[in-house]
Design a protein around this motif. Structure first.
Motif, short mmCIF file in Angstrom:
data_model
loop_
_atom_site.label_atom_id
_atom_site.label_comp_id
_atom_site.label_asym_id
_atom_site.label_seq_id
_atom_site.Cartn_x
_atom_site.Cartn_y
_atom_site.Cartn_z
N GLN A 1 46.12 33.77 36.26
CA GLN A 1 45.18 32.89 36.96
C GLN A 1 43.79 33.48 37.02
O GLN A 1 42.79 32.79 36.76
CB GLN A 1 45.70 32.61 38.37
CG GLN A 1 44.90 31.57 39.13
CD GLN A 1 44.09 32.15 40.29
OE1 GLN A 1 43.44 33.16 40.12
NE2 GLN A 1 44.14 31.53 41.43
N GLN B 1 51.32 35.67 44.84
CA GLN B 1 51.33 34.46 44.02
C GLN B 1 50.58 34.66 42.72
O GLN B 1 51.05 34.24 41.65
CB GLN B 1 50.70 33.31 44.81
CG GLN B 1 51.57 32.78 45.94
CD GLN B 1 50.89 31.66 46.70
OE1 GLN B 1 49.65 31.59 46.76
NE2 GLN B 1 51.66 30.79 47.30
N TRP B 2 49.40 35.27 42.79
CA TRP B 2 48.53 35.33 41.62
C TRP B 2 48.83 36.50 40.69
O TRP B 2 48.49 36.45 39.52
CB TRP B 2 47.07 35.40 42.07
CG TRP B 2 46.67 34.22 42.90
CD1 TRP B 2 47.20 32.96 42.83
CD2 TRP B 2 45.69 34.19 43.93
NE1 TRP B 2 46.59 32.14 43.75
CE2 TRP B 2 45.67 32.86 44.45
CE3 TRP B 2 44.83 35.12 44.48
CZ2 TRP B 2 44.81 32.47 45.48
CZ3 TRP B 2 43.97 34.74 45.51
CH2 TRP B 2 43.97 33.43 45.99
N ALA C 1 57.18 32.33 32.14
CA ALA C 1 57.02 32.28 33.60
C ALA C 1 55.59 32.63 34.00
O ALA C 1 54.99 31.96 34.86
CB ALA C 1 58.02 33.23 34.27
N VAL C 2 55.03 33.68 33.38
CA VAL C 2 53.64 34.05 33.68
C VAL C 2 52.69 32.94 33.26
O VAL C 2 51.73 32.61 33.97
CB VAL C 2 53.28 35.38 32.98
CG1 VAL C 2 51.82 35.73 33.20
CG2 VAL C 2 54.16 36.51 33.49
N LEU D 1 52.91 29.96 35.76
CA LEU D 1 52.22 30.29 37.00
C LEU D 1 50.71 30.26 36.81
O LEU D 1 49.97 29.73 37.64
CB LEU D 1 52.67 31.66 37.50
CG LEU D 1 54.10 31.75 38.05
CD1 LEU D 1 54.46 33.21 38.32
CD2 LEU D 1 54.24 30.93 39.32
N GLU E 1 49.41 26.56 36.50
CA GLU E 1 49.43 25.81 37.76
C GLU E 1 48.40 26.37 38.75
O GLU E 1 47.66 25.62 39.39
CB GLU E 1 50.83 25.87 38.37
CG GLU E 1 50.93 25.11 39.70
CD GLU E 1 52.30 25.24 40.33
OE1 GLU E 1 52.55 24.57 41.35
OE2 GLU E 1 53.12 26.02 39.81
N GLN E 2 48.36 27.69 38.87
CA GLN E 2 47.47 28.29 39.86
C GLN E 2 46.01 28.11 39.49
O GLN E 2 45.17 27.90 40.37
CB GLN E 2 47.81 29.78 40.01
CG GLN E 2 49.16 30.03 40.64
CD GLN E 2 49.64 31.46 40.47
OE1 GLN E 2 49.00 32.27 39.79
NE2 GLN E 2 50.77 31.78 41.07
#
Length: 542
Positions: free
Chosen positions: A173, A298-299, A404-405, A408, A411-412
């Protein structure tokens, strides 16, 4: 049918393990000449394939850069207040440098770095192509950072680890957003990458050559004060990269020279004393410990776990599938040397959130995490290669983690641009009520100055975070928040714009003054559609 017992060949001059020689018999009873079973290398390439390996690595690098650019370019939104502030201040700084025009905006105090370095670049890019120009400039910085990270990791380990490192770094992100965000951190992260690359490049050379990395490190701190987070890691990196090739004394001398050289370059400017440039006093929103920890997990949680796992695995065992290529002069390293290198690179990923916890700020955490992610990326690459295993034994595990990374990060980064109140609706209200002779107090710095240039001038907009110099009817002079409160009490401002994510004491003081002054009425309020960000309020004088 019979076979002779196995015999052995003498050890080779290179010290390789002796290989068994096996006699093979055929069904006709005719014994064939013995043959040697070749040793299977720990890595999946042949020295003769080095040119091909380089071209494959470059092609994969290009693919990763294309993915990074696509992820960043899809983020379409109006300018964030920080971006607008950088462009407005940059335009005025550029005009002052070229034509001597006075700088009338107070947004230069909002820049978390030297107003004479990044802002003029952003201003020139904005003059060429608006917000797209400034963001494309940041995208160029981001892509160059990834290229330097690839080269750095390849020198530390090999091409395979380098590809894994940039593959996970490019979709984070922080990387995606800062790569399309007109802020000083985009340039500062690039300079930190350049300093780390120069430190690694000079590892086997004379210790004094490490000073080549000092200008980039010092310039990074001047561009964005938050880059000081990376300086300790760069200093220890100078020691860790030289220790395997020379005694500990000369290796430590490299670290001292880099630290001294960076400090000497920064002393006249005083950047080390301005390392609190991300504190609430400099306009970044306060945050609770819970919100800072949650944002960090989260990030960058999965990425950090991957880097820590890579550090532990690399410290325990070096000779797997990410040591130097066979056509290089590989230097054996001790466990202490490997642990020092891995811990140094990974520690910054934990240092940045720790610093934000200490200062209690969260507004720029998503940008500052980029320093730690950059330096920890080589060990995240090691972690990914160890997960896959030699000869791509478990490629599905590596693909699973990378997907997965990627998910994330996608989306983030999209939420980062969607969060926050609707600045478009806010600007519509401000455009209706702005006049050429009005006076405006705003906690949403930059947006009105950038977008409403046709109906107002930058000097008409006073930053509430910087405070107001105001003389009341009795002749008393007021400064800072006291000046803003006194001006509101006397109805001096035409319009006031509040942002709930502004520093708490300032926002509370202004809200109380607006409620009690009797001169203002609330005409608009905009809240984040996701409900997890701030609120804009617009007050107009009766």
């Amino acid at each position: 049918m019979s076979t002779d017992p196995e015999t052995s060949v003498p050890p080779s001059r290179t010290g390789a393990r002796p290989q068994p020689r096996t006699a093979v018999a055929n069904p006709d009873g005719i014994e064939l000449a013995p043959y040697t079973i070749p040793q299977v290398p720990a890595i999946g390439w042949d020295p003769a394939s080095s040119p091909r390996r380089r071209w494959i690595a470059r092609a994969l690098l290009g693919a990763v850069l294309a993915i990074q650019a696509a992820l960043s370019l899809r983020l379409l939104a109006a300018a964030h207040p920080d971006e607008a502030a950088a462009m407005v201040a940059g335009r005025q700084q550029l005009a002052h440098l070229l034509h001597g025009t006075p700088v009338t905006t107070d947004l230069v105090d909002r820049i978390p770095g030297s107003p004479w370095l990044y802002p003029p670049l952003a201003g020139a890019a904005a003059d060429a192509n608006g917000i797209w120009g400034a963001r494309l400039l940041s995208l160029g910085f981001g892509l160059l950072t990834t290229v330097l990270l690839f080269s750095l990791t390849r020198r530390l380990f090999n091409e395979r680890v380098a590809i894994c490192a940039i593959a996970v770094y490019a979709v984070l992100q922080s990387t995606v957003v800062v790569g399309f965000y007109a802020a000083p951190e985009s340039l500062a992260v690039l300079l930190v990458a350049l300093a780390a690359w120069a430190t690694m490049f000079t590892a086997r050379r004379h210790p004094a050559l490490v000073l080549l990395a000092a200008p980039a490190a010092a310039l990074a701190c001047a561009v964005a004060y938050s880059a000081v987070f990376a300086i300790p890691a760069l200093v220890v990196l100078a020691l860790a990269t030289a220790w395997p090739h020379r005694p500990i004394g000369p290796a430590a001398l490299r670290a001292l020279l880099l630290a001294a050289g960076t400090a000497v370059l920064l002393l006249p400017y005083g950047t080390l004393g301005k390392a609190a440039g991300f504190s609430p006093a400099h306009g970044h929103a306060p945050g609770s410990a819970g919100s800072i920890l949650l944002g960090t997990v989260q990030w960058g949680g999965l990425f950090t776990v991957l880097a820590v796992a890579g550090t532990i695995a690399y410290a325990r065992r070096e000779q797997m599938n990410e040591h130097d290529a066979p056509d290089r002069d590989a230097t054996p390293t001790s466990r202490a040397q490997r642990a020092l290198l891995g811990t140094t690179l990974t520690a910054t990923a934990l240092l940045v959130p720790a610093a934000h916890l200490w200062t209690g700020t969260s507004g720029a955490l998503f940008r500052h995490l980029g320093y730690g992610m950059l330096l920890a990326a080589p060990l995240a690459g090691v972690g990914l290669t160890r997960l896959v295993g030699a000869h791509f034994r478990h490629p599905q595990l590596g693909i699973l983690v990378w997907v997965a990374v990627l998910a994330l990060g996608m989306e983030q980064s999209a939420l980062r641009y969607q969060n926050g109140p609707d600045s478009g609706r806010l600007l519509t209200v401000l455009r209706v009520h702005a006049t050429p002779d009005g006076r405006y107090l705003t906690e949403v710095d930059g947006l009105a100055e950038y977008y409403l240039g046709s109906v107002s001038r930058p000097e008409q907009w006073v930053s509430a975070r910087a405070g107001t110099d105001y003389r009341d009817a009795a002749g008393a002079q007021h400064h800072g928040d006291d000046g803003s409160v006194a001006a509101i009490r006397d109805g001096w401002f035409t319009m006031v714009v509040l942002d709930s994510t502004a520093p708490g004491p300032t926002d509370r003081a202004l809200s109380a003054a607006l409620d009690t002054s009797g001169h203002y009425r609330l005409i608009a309020q905009f809240t984040s559609p996701t409900g997890d960000s701030g609120t804009y309020k617009v007050y107009l004088r009766h």
